[in-house]
Structures are given as structure tokens and as C-alpha cells.
Enzyme design. Structure first.
Site, PDB file in Angstrom:
ATOM      1  N   LYS A 199      45.848  41.874  38.483  1.00 12.39           N
ATOM      2  CA  LYS A 199      45.244  42.308  39.749  1.00 12.39           C
ATOM      3  C   LYS A 199      46.186  43.290  40.419  1.00 12.39           C
ATOM      4  CE  LYS A 199      43.612  40.695  44.204  1.00 12.39           C
ATOM      5  NZ  LYS A 199      43.135  39.542  44.978  1.00 12.39           N
ATOM      6  N   ARG A 209      38.043  43.144  52.588  1.00 10.70           N
ATOM      7  CA  ARG A 209      38.854  42.550  53.664  1.00 10.70           C
ATOM      8  C   ARG A 209      38.070  42.551  54.965  1.00 10.70           C
ATOM      9  NH1 ARG A 209      44.583  45.214  51.652  1.00 10.70           N
ATOM     10  NH2 ARG A 209      44.593  44.107  49.662  1.00 10.70           N
ATOM     11  N   LYS A 222      50.198  44.277  50.087  1.00  9.92           N
ATOM     12  CA  LYS A 222      50.317  43.173  49.142  1.00  9.92           C
ATOM     13  C   LYS A 222      51.123  43.557  47.896  1.00  9.92           C
ATOM     14  CE  LYS A 222      46.088  40.945  50.826  1.00  9.92           C
ATOM     15  NZ  LYS A 222      44.879  40.146  50.483  1.00  9.92           N
ATOM     16  N   GLU A 238      51.359  39.813  32.053  1.00  6.33           N
ATOM     17  CA  GLU A 238      50.695  38.923  33.006  1.00  6.33           C
ATOM     18  C   GLU A 238      49.614  38.083  32.314  1.00  6.33           C
ATOM     19  OE1 GLU A 238      51.083  37.976  35.985  1.00  6.33           O
ATOM     20  OE2 GLU A 238      52.211  39.466  37.107  1.00  6.33           O
ATOM     21  N   LYS A 253      41.353  43.693  37.547  1.00  3.00           N
ATOM     22  CA  LYS A 253      40.790  44.067  38.842  1.00  3.00           C
ATOM     23  C   LYS A 253      41.678  45.081  39.532  1.00  3.00           C
ATOM     24  CE  LYS A 253      39.911  41.947  43.254  1.00  3.00           C
ATOM     25  NZ  LYS A 253      40.233  40.833  44.103  1.00  3.00           N
ATOM     26  N   SER A 279      34.839  45.889  45.902  1.00  5.03           N
ATOM     27  CA  SER A 279      34.077  46.360  47.053  1.00  5.03           C
ATOM     28  C   SER A 279      34.171  47.879  47.258  1.00  5.03           C
ATOM     29  CB  SER A 279      34.555  45.632  48.306  1.00  5.03           C
ATOM     30  OG  SER A 279      35.952  45.823  48.493  1.00  5.03           O
ATOM     31  N   TYR A 318      28.919  43.446  43.061  1.00  9.88           N
ATOM     32  CA  TYR A 318      28.009  43.298  44.204  1.00  9.88           C
ATOM     33  C   TYR A 318      26.640  43.890  43.875  1.00  9.88           C
ATOM     34  CZ  TYR A 318      32.442  42.242  46.343  1.00  9.88           C
ATOM     35  OH  TYR A 318      33.663  41.678  46.599  1.00  9.88           O
TER      36      TYR A 318
HETATM   37  C1  PBG Z   1      41.864  38.043  47.931  1.00  9.16           C
HETATM   38  C2  PBG Z   1      40.847  38.794  47.172  1.00  9.16           C
HETATM   39  C3  PBG Z   1      40.612  40.155  47.331  1.00  9.16           C
HETATM   40  C4  PBG Z   1      39.525  40.454  46.530  1.00  9.16           C
HETATM   41  C5  PBG Z   1      39.119  39.292  45.882  1.00  9.16           C
HETATM   42  N1  PBG Z   1      39.964  38.266  46.288  1.00  9.16           N
HETATM   43  C6  PBG Z   1      41.254  41.154  48.220  1.00  9.16           C
HETATM   44  C7  PBG Z   1      42.698  41.307  48.248  1.00  9.16           C
HETATM   45  O1  PBG Z   1      43.415  40.943  47.318  1.00  9.16           O
HETATM   46  O2  PBG Z   1      43.169  41.822  49.264  1.00  9.16           O
HETATM   47  C8  PBG Z   1      38.922  41.823  46.460  1.00  9.16           C
HETATM   48  C9  PBG Z   1      37.508  41.928  46.056  1.00  9.16           C
HETATM   49  C10 PBG Z   1      36.839  43.201  46.423  1.00  9.16           C
HETATM   50  O3  PBG Z   1      37.440  44.164  46.931  1.00  9.16           O
HETATM   51  O4  PBG Z   1      35.631  43.262  46.191  1.00  9.16           O
HETATM   52  N2  PBG Z   1      42.629  37.125  47.310  1.00  9.16           N
END
Ligand code: PBG
Length: 329
Positions: A199, A209, A222, A238, A253, A279, A318
Site C-alpha cells: 500500500k 478520507r 502517512k 512486503e 493499492k 477513490s 466503487y
Molecule cells: C485507511 C484506508 C485508506 C483507504 C482504504 N483504507 C486511506 C488511507 O490510507 O489514507 C483508501 C481507499 C480509497 O482511496 O478508496 N486505512
């Protein structure tokens, strides 16, 4: 070696039936996992401004959506809570509440649509006052081991509520192994783990968010736990670690900007490998369609096909309902 004119690649593209017959990959509704956002209240649908077409649903209306997904042939939904601000704290205690939004959402769907799978996110960001995925020290740094202890308890609470797959999305070290042993100890040996293994720290998470209500809260970024977009080999390490710790399936991701990583992971390990079309990718497709720059349905199907071609077992998207409708005709 025969070549042109004996070999004409266009023969294989000459008619719809020929293209259909020669297609190397096919999209099917069972390729998709539908993410859904849950909010407080009853009878509520809250549209999300930055994710046009996606809403948060109150627990009592969640099952309608899950039923529609199941009817279209989608095997699984992924739940994310928009925790009310008053329940967000530094210690993310609400993550462990067996009656929190997620647990109530799980039970509502299990009751009404028992045939659909439920995946839950294991991470603290929907519950912390600072928007980070873990607990922080006095300098605001996310602390690994104390966070893992919370994640373990959170995963067990979700499993007890009926989650079928727990999906740690926090990127702490050692959490998959710790969660696996706690699940075994607690009698949840059938609950699977889908590790958000690779990720990346990504700008594409912006609308998410907003959807879970952590956007305005997040202090800093992050990057001390999510991966650096510069790194590909690190993703292999990982994934290797998460598999060794007991992950049943792994995820890469975001999706499209990381197709190279997805293909490498799948080719290296050959395990169930999922992509999350996040998203910001959704928002990008919607914006292009809205601007009249491209055909929306075609963009949806082409991007999803790209994941299949790269080797994805399935895609969290989505657009799952739209795509399944397009495929089912
Ligand atoms: C948080 C999480 C995130 C997403 C899924 N779980 C956002 C982040 O890490 O800040 C993102 C999913 C998306 O953008 O559709 N643990």
C-alpha cells in the site's frame, strides 16, 4: 518464421465473434468487491461530494445495497465507517466497540443477505482524532507495536461480529502474524486475511478520507508507514512477509498507477492478488466523463480489464455495481 503477408494479426480482430473467441481475459461480476461507507442515523443516504455517485448509508439501509450487489453477482462487500467526530479519540477506543458502526453494519448485512461476503478494514484512521492509521507518541509519530496490539483486538471484534475477511490496511510491521494467531486463539479459524500488502502513500486517497471524515483531521502525511511510490522491489518484500505471516490473499493499492507492481506480485507469488481501484481513480474517471472527455462506461470497463490483464484475481472498485450492470447487459 512466417510474417506479413502470410501473418496478418488483424484477422484475429476482424469481427465481434472472432474478438470474443480470442479474448484472453473476461470481466465477470465475481471479479469485483464493492466498498461501502456506513454512517450513523436511520434512513440516511449521505452523498459524498468528492465521490460523485457514491454515498454513505446508515446501517438500516446498508443491506439494500448489499442485496443489489449480490443480485448482480458481486461476491463481497468492503465496509468503511464514518465515525462521528465525538467518538474519535487519540486512543481509537471506538475501534474496539462491538457495537460500533462497522459491527452493526456487518450484522445487518449478515442478517439480510447471508450469501454475500463481508470484508472489513483493520486500521485506526476512522477512529483516531488525528486521522492516522495507528496510535501516535507525543511527537506525533505512529508507534508500531502498540498499534499492532490495537489492530489485533479490532480484527477479533470484527470477526466476532461476523466479518468473513479482515483486511489490515495500516501497514504496520508484524500485524498479519499477530492478527492470524489471535483469530486462531479466539476460534475464528475460518476468517481470512486479505493483507493490504503493498500500500503506497498516495495522493489518490483524497476522496476516501473525505468519505470516512478523516480528511480535515489528518496531521502530516502517512509516509512513515505507507510505501514510497518510488519502490517496486520493496513491494515484493512486503508481500513475502505478509504471506509468511499467514495472509490468505494480498492487495496492491492504488490500482492503475501501480499495475507494474500488481503484475510483479502476481507473477512472483501466484497467490490471490487483489487491486484496489481507489477513490481518486474513481473521481478521475468520473471527472473525465463529466467533462465530456471520454465515455464513462468504456472507461470503467477498460480500466477494470487492465487489472485482469495484469493478473488481478479481483478488484475493489466503487464502480462495481455499474460494471456488473454493464457486464450483465
Ligand atoms: C485507511 C484506508 C485508506 C483507504 C482504504 N483504507 C486511506 C488511507 O490510507 O489514507 C483508501 C481507499 C480509497 O482511496 O478508496 N486505512
Amino acid at each position: 518464421m512466417s510474417s506479413f503477408p502470410a501473418l496478418r494479426m488483424r484477422r484475429g480482430r476482424s469481427s465481434p465473434w472472432m474478438r470474443e473467441m480470442l479474448a484472453e481475459n473476461r470481466l465477470h461480476p465475481s471479479d469485483f468487491i464493492l466498498p461501502m461507507f456506513v454512517c450513523e442515523g436511520s434512513g440516511c443516504e449521505e452523498p459524498i461530494a468528492s465521490l460523485r455517485g457514491v454515498s454513505r448509508w446508515s446501517v438500516d439501509r446498508l443491506a439494500e445495497r448489499a442485496r443489489e450487489a449480490a443480485r448482480l453477482g458481486i461476491p463481497c462487500v468492503a465496509l468503511f465507517p464514518n465515525t462521528p467526530a465525538r467518538l474519535r479519540t487519540d486512543d481509537a477506543a471506538e475501534a474496539l466497540n462491538p457495537d460500533n458502526l462497522i459491527c452493526r453494519g456487518i450484522r445487518a448485512i449478515k442478517d439480510a443477505v447471508p450469501q454475500i461476503g463481508i470484508l472489513t478494514d483493520v486500521a485506526l484512521d476512522p477512529y483516531t482524532s488525528h486521522g492516522h492509521d495507528g496510535l501516535t507518541d507525543d511527537r506525533g509519530c505512529v508507534v508500531n507495536d502498540a498499534t499492532v496490539e490495537m489492530l489485533v483486538r479490532q480484527a477479533v471484534v470484527q470477526a466476532a461480529a461476523g466479518a468473513d475477511i479482515v483486511a489490515p490496511s495500516d501497514m504496520m510491521d508484524g500485524r498479519v502474524g499477530a492478527i492470524r494467531s489471535a483469530l486462531e486463539q479466539d476460534g475464528h479459524c475460518d476468517v481470512a486475511i486479505m493483507a493490504y500488502a503493498a500500500k503506497y502513500a498516495s495522493a489518490f486517497y483524497g476522496p476516501f478520507r473525505d468519505a470516512v471524515g478523516s480528511k480535515g483531521l489528518l496531521k502530516g502525511d502517512k509516509r512513515s508507514y505507507q510505501m514510497d511510490p518510488a519502490n517496486g522491489f520493496e513491494a515484493i518484500r512486503e508481500v513475502e512477509l505478509d504471506l509468511a505471516e499467514g495472509a490468505d490473499m494480498v492487495m496492491v493499492k492504488p490500482g492503475l498507477p501501480y499495475l507494474d507492481v500488481l503484475a510483479r506480485v502476481k507473477d512472483t507469488f501466484g497467490v490471490p492478488t487483489f487491486a484496489y481501484q481507489v477513490s481518486g481513480e474513481y473521481a478521475m474517471i468520473e471527472a473525465a466523463a463529466e467533462a465530456g472527455a471520454a465515455d464513462r462506461d468504456a472507461l470503467i470497463l477498460e480500466t477494470l480489464m487492465a487489472f485482469k490483464r495484469a493478473g488481478a484475481t479481483g478488484v475493489l472498485t466503487y464502480h462495481a455495481l455499474d460494471a456488473a450492470r454493464l457486464i450483465n447487459g
